[in-house]
Design an enzyme around this catalytic site. Structure first.
Site, short mmCIF file in Angstrom:
data_model
loop_
_atom_site.label_atom_id
_atom_site.label_comp_id
_atom_site.label_asym_id
_atom_site.label_seq_id
_atom_site.Cartn_x
_atom_site.Cartn_y
_atom_site.Cartn_z
CB CYS A 1 -1.09 0.01 1.08
SG CYS A 1 -2.12 -1.39 1.02
CG HIS B 1 -3.18 3.57 1.83
ND1 HIS B 1 -3.63 3.29 0.54
CD2 HIS B 1 -3.29 2.42 2.79
CE1 HIS B 1 -3.87 1.78 0.67
NE2 HIS B 1 -3.58 1.56 1.98
CG ASN C 1 -6.54 -0.59 0.94
OD1 ASN C 1 -5.82 -0.56 0.18
ND2 ASN C 1 -6.00 -1.17 2.09
#
Ligand code: ACO
Length: 322
Positions: free
Chosen positions: A114, A249, A279
């Protein structure tokens, strides 16, 4: 005057198929209410047949090039962040390079899950600053749906697919002009079991599935993100009040809220897309950036902070002026 990597354009791409929480709840033991309350997610895009990390990355790259008024031949460096490449090798970046007609330059993938886009933009910035290339495409692209265990409700509701890209150019600018001002990156392999994939070419010979101990990851995320934000702002010589937009993020609305609170940033300055995209791992920061550029929130001259935390653990942040 100072040499900086300047943002010339952004682009993004999402798979055609959008999947709401209600639709997911038809096949997974979950509910719209649980997902919204715990994560803020309402929708995600899931790649269909023929849609891959590579095809999404190529679309995002073309849109970023168009926004920058450039063509593939103008790009000397492609750094693509992904944890879900089309193939173990070649790098997905090489496929993008050929598709856009940038053959002959530098192209490689980085794997920092990520935080991948933060790693990729810092690497590209360093390479531009050292004169390895004049212009770079930095891409975050993922098809997380392909490594989800659809029987595991604690992870499969959280992720989505997509891609985002930016074009950077090395330029001489005024001290208060545009470009990347500072980046900071970290990793701590001591926690690699809290968020990982239980397979890989060299261990099991399988692709594997995402495994996550969510509540523990949550605690590390808030502490690490607040730490690296403090560090990168100090390196850039700015204070939280000077920041126009935080582009984080997009893992979980509660992480975004907790980090903003800990850091003393008003929630109106935080770009949020987790409700729409879930996500998307390395794609989430450039996807959110492109969303806020295209809807007119982020304007030339704005001071931006990008940040992310992911498997490894890895985490990082970047300050730049649009
Ligand atoms: N639907 C319904 N119930 C569920 C679901 C679901 N999809 N998933 C779990 N539950 C249940 C659990 O079984 C548990 O039930 P129990 O109390 O009967 O045992 C209950 O909900 C609570 O589970 P917790 O895991 O404690 O829930 P929590 O409030 O911690 O939320 C979550 C879980 C959303 C994963 C949260 O911990 C989180 O967001 N963690 C951070 C994860 C993250 O952001 N990772 C990404 C960062 S790095 C990266 O992006 C790769």
């Amino acid at each position: 005057m100072i040499r900086r990597s300047v943002l010339l354009g952004t682009g993004s791409a999402l798979p055609e198929r959008a999947v709401s929480n209600a639709e997911l709840a038809k096949t997974v033991d979950t509910s719209d209410q649980w997902i919204v309350e715990r994560t803020g997610i309402r929708n995600r895009h899931i790649a269909g047949e023929g849609e891959t990390t590579g095809t999404l990355a190529i679309l995002a790259a073309r849109r970023a090039l168009e926004a920058a008024g450039l063509e593939g031949k103008d790009i000397g460096l492609i750094v693509l962040a992904t944890a879900t490449p089309d193939q173990t090798f070649p790098a997905t970046a090489a496929k993008v390079q050929h598709a856009i007609g940038a053959n002959g330059g530098i192209a490689f993938d980085v794997a920092a899950v990520c935080s991948g886009f933060l790693y990729a933009i810092a690497v590209a910035d360093s390479m531009l600053q050292s004169g390895m290339a004049q212009r770079a495409l930095v891409i975050g692209a993922e098809t997380m749906s392909r490594i989800l265990d659809w029987e595991d409700r604690t992870t499969c509701v959280l992720f989505g697919d997509g891609a985002g890209a930016v074009v950077l150019e090395s330029r001489e600018v005024a001290e208060d002009g545009p470009g990347i001002i500072a980046s900071r990156l970290h990793a701590d392999g001591a926690h690699c079991d809290l968020l990982c994939v239980d397979g890989g070419p060299s261990s099991t010979g399988t692709v594997g599935h995402i495994r996550m101990r969510g509540p523990e990851v949550f605690k590390h995320a808030v502490v690490n993100l607040a730490g690296v934000l403090t560090e990168v702002l100090a390196a850039a010589g700015i204070e939280p009040k000077d920041v126009d937009w935080v582009v984080p993020h997009q893992a979980n609305q509660r992480i975004l809220d907790a980090t903003a609170r800990k850091f003393g940033l008003p929630p109106e300055k935080v770009v949020v897309t987790v409700d729409r995209h879930a996500n998307t791992s390395a794609a989430s920061v450039p996807l959110a950036l492109d969303t806020a550029v295209r809807d007119g929130r982020i304007k030339p001259g704005d001071l931006l902070v990008l940040e992310a935390m992911g498997g490894g653990f890895t985490w990082g942040a970047c300050v730049l002026r649009a």
